[in-house]
Design a protein around this motif. Structure first.
Motif, PDB file in Angstrom:
ATOM      1  N   LYS A  81       0.827  -1.203   0.000  1.00 40.77           N
ATOM      2  CA  LYS A  81       0.000   0.000   0.000  1.00 40.77           C
ATOM      3  C   LYS A  81       0.865   1.259   0.000  1.00 40.77           C
ATOM      4  O   LYS A  81       1.730   1.430   0.864  1.00 40.77           O
ATOM      5  CB  LYS A  81      -0.922   0.007   1.214  1.00 40.77           C
ATOM      6  CG  LYS A  81      -1.880  -1.172   1.281  1.00 40.77           C
ATOM      7  CD  LYS A  81      -2.765  -1.082   2.499  1.00 40.77           C
ATOM      8  CE  LYS A  81      -3.692  -2.289   2.612  1.00 40.77           C
ATOM      9  NZ  LYS A  81      -2.930  -3.541   2.897  1.00 40.77           N
ATOM     10  N   ALA A  82       0.610   2.146  -0.943  1.00 35.98           N
ATOM     11  CA  ALA A  82       1.401   3.364  -1.068  1.00 35.98           C
ATOM     12  C   ALA A  82       1.290   4.243   0.167  1.00 35.98           C
ATOM     13  O   ALA A  82       2.270   4.848   0.603  1.00 35.98           O
ATOM     14  CB  ALA A  82       0.963   4.137  -2.309  1.00 35.98           C
ATOM     15  N   SER A  83       0.105   4.325   0.752  1.00 35.97           N
ATOM     16  CA  SER A  83      -0.066   5.187   1.928  1.00 35.97           C
ATOM     17  C   SER A  83       0.720   4.669   3.123  1.00 35.97           C
ATOM     18  O   SER A  83       1.269   5.455   3.916  1.00 35.97           O
ATOM     19  CB  SER A  83      -1.544   5.321   2.285  1.00 35.97           C
ATOM     20  OG  SER A  83      -2.097   4.069   2.676  1.00 35.97           O
ATOM     21  N   VAL A  84       0.799   3.351   3.258  1.00 34.13           N
ATOM     22  CA  VAL A  84       1.588   2.771   4.352  1.00 34.13           C
ATOM     23  C   VAL A  84       3.073   2.999   4.098  1.00 34.13           C
ATOM     24  O   VAL A  84       3.829   3.379   5.011  1.00 34.13           O
ATOM     25  CB  VAL A  84       1.280   1.268   4.498  1.00 34.13           C
ATOM     26  CG1 VAL A  84       2.184   0.633   5.556  1.00 34.13           C
ATOM     27  CG2 VAL A  84      -0.182   1.054   4.854  1.00 34.13           C
ATOM     28  N   ALA A  85       3.499   2.793   2.865  1.00 31.78           N
ATOM     29  CA  ALA A  85       4.904   3.036   2.526  1.00 31.78           C
ATOM     30  C   ALA A  85       5.280   4.486   2.799  1.00 31.78           C
ATOM     31  O   ALA A  85       6.326   4.767   3.407  1.00 31.78           O
ATOM     32  CB  ALA A  85       5.156   2.698   1.059  1.00 31.78           C
ATOM     33  N   ALA A  86       4.440   5.433   2.377  1.00 29.96           N
ATOM     34  CA  ALA A  86       4.737   6.848   2.572  1.00 29.96           C
ATOM     35  C   ALA A  86       4.833   7.188   4.051  1.00 29.96           C
ATOM     36  O   ALA A  86       5.737   7.932   4.474  1.00 29.96           O
ATOM     37  CB  ALA A  86       3.663   7.703   1.902  1.00 29.96           C
ATOM     38  N   ALA A  87       3.922   6.640   4.862  1.00 30.31           N
ATOM     39  CA  ALA A  87       3.944   6.920   6.299  1.00 30.31           C
ATOM     40  C   ALA A  87       5.218   6.387   6.941  1.00 30.31           C
ATOM     41  O   ALA A  87       5.808   7.040   7.821  1.00 30.31           O
ATOM     42  CB  ALA A  87       2.710   6.310   6.965  1.00 30.31           C
ATOM     43  N   CYS A  88       5.668   5.223   6.501  1.00 28.95           N
ATOM     44  CA  CYS A  88       6.885   4.641   7.068  1.00 28.95           C
ATOM     45  C   CYS A  88       8.139   5.390   6.600  1.00 28.95           C
ATOM     46  O   CYS A  88       9.089   5.573   7.372  1.00 28.95           O
ATOM     47  CB  CYS A  88       6.970   3.164   6.716  1.00 28.95           C
ATOM     48  SG  CYS A  88       5.755   2.145   7.587  1.00 28.95           S
ATOM     49  N   LEU A  89       8.145   5.814   5.353  1.00 31.90           N
ATOM     50  CA  LEU A  89       9.271   6.607   4.860  1.00 31.90           C
ATOM     51  C   LEU A  89       9.369   7.927   5.624  1.00 31.90           C
ATOM     52  O   LEU A  89      10.472   8.407   5.909  1.00 31.90           O
ATOM     53  CB  LEU A  89       9.116   6.861   3.359  1.00 31.90           C
ATOM     54  CG  LEU A  89       9.230   5.620   2.470  1.00 31.90           C
ATOM     55  CD1 LEU A  89       8.839   5.965   1.032  1.00 31.90           C
ATOM     56  CD2 LEU A  89      10.629   5.028   2.510  1.00 31.90           C
ATOM     57  N   ASP A  90       8.234   8.483   5.991  1.00 38.15           N
ATOM     58  CA  ASP A  90       8.224   9.748   6.735  1.00 38.15           C
ATOM     59  C   ASP A  90       8.855   9.613   8.117  1.00 38.15           C
ATOM     60  O   ASP A  90       9.362  10.599   8.667  1.00 38.15           O
ATOM     61  CB  ASP A  90       6.790  10.263   6.894  1.00 38.15           C
ATOM     62  CG  ASP A  90       6.234  10.873   5.618  1.00 38.15           C
ATOM     63  OD1 ASP A  90       7.035  11.165   4.702  1.00 38.15           O
ATOM     64  OD2 ASP A  90       5.004  11.049   5.533  1.00 38.15           O
TER      65      ASP A  90
END
Length: 272
Positions: A81-90
């Protein structure tokens, strides 16, 4: 790469590390055992597993990724999931390990390209609750290699750079035991594609039915060993992966694999 499942239903250790405190402690223990990356996942991808919504998955993984990153751990997030990836990268993740190769979420390529992080492209034919019925091949090594190259080409066209990409042949994903053994035997053809390769065989079903003695062959009717009893076989496959030129191996028992790779390194260092 050490496996850290913060899920209630992963096939080998579901629920063991679902509490954030125990998960962080486990991640630090994996590093102490020799892991160079800790792969945090909040959704099981075992055969038959049901999907998890993005909010639940984020709640499971983000606190763990944040705290491990604050401890200086190199963290990857195992998500489709892109939203999960983005949150973790943040919060400090440095790698996205997407077992769908970017196919499950059309926004994933954009997130990875914008962040400039390493992105693992796994061979994938469909979701976990359908993967077994999709395990049909004429030449599994050739077909997996072709599919991976197509995904690489698509991701490059979407804006990722060649240096970001790692390919994973997807052991166990829409593959039966015979397919997995053929992929392992032909792994040099996958590394020969010219991309970094991640291999994840750890504790998977095909390692649960090994010959009882030399020359005995496989007994398809034999009861498979428990997942936790497959770590020595995992270490052996990790050694074969290293010999074939793999960039990394993804394992639950880091210590066993480190020992196997240490033997190989010592022999390689003195071979004439």
């Amino acid at each position: 790469m050490g496996v850290l499942n913060v899920t209630p239903d992963s096939f080998s250790d579901g629920g063991v590390w679902s509490d954030p405190g125990s998960a962080v402690a486990r991640g630090l223990a994996l590093v102490a055992a020799g892991a160079e990356l800790v792969d945090v996942g909040g959704e099981s991808t075992r055969p038959g597993a049901r999907p998890v919504d993005a909010e639940t998955e984020r709640a499971r993984v983000v606190p763990v990724v944040r705290e491990l990153a604050e401890h200086g751990v190199s963290v990857s997030v195992d998500t489709m999931k892109a939203s999960v990836a983005a949150a973790c990268l943040d919060v400090g993740a440095v790698l996205v390990n997407d077992v769908s190769g970017g196919l499950a979420d059309p926004q994933m390529a954009q997130v990875a390209a914008a962040a400039g992080v390493t992105f693992v492209v796994t061979h994938w034919r469909g979701p976990s609750d359908r993967m077994d019925e999709l395990a049909v091949y004429d030449d599994v090594v050739a077909e997996v290699g072709t599919a991976l190259q197509r995904r690489v080409d698509a991701l490059l066209a979407a804006g990722l750079s060649p240096g970001q990409l790692v390919v994973d042949p997807g052991f166990g994903f829409a593959k039966d035991a015979g397919h997995n053994w053929a992929l392992l035997a032909g792994l040099d053809r996958i590394t020969g594609l010219g991309h970094r390769v991640l291999v994840g065989t750890s504790r998977k079903r095909f390692l649960g039915r090994l010959p009882a003695r030399p020359g005995a062959g496989l007994d398809p009717q034999a009861e498979p060993s428990a997942a936790l009893e497959r770590d020595m076989a995992t270490a052996a496959t990790s050694l074969l992966a290293a010999q074939a030129g793999a960039w990394a191996v993804r394992v639950h028992d880091v210590g066993a694999t480190r020992s196997a790779l240490g033997v190989w390194e010592m022999v390689s260092g003195v071979r004439v």
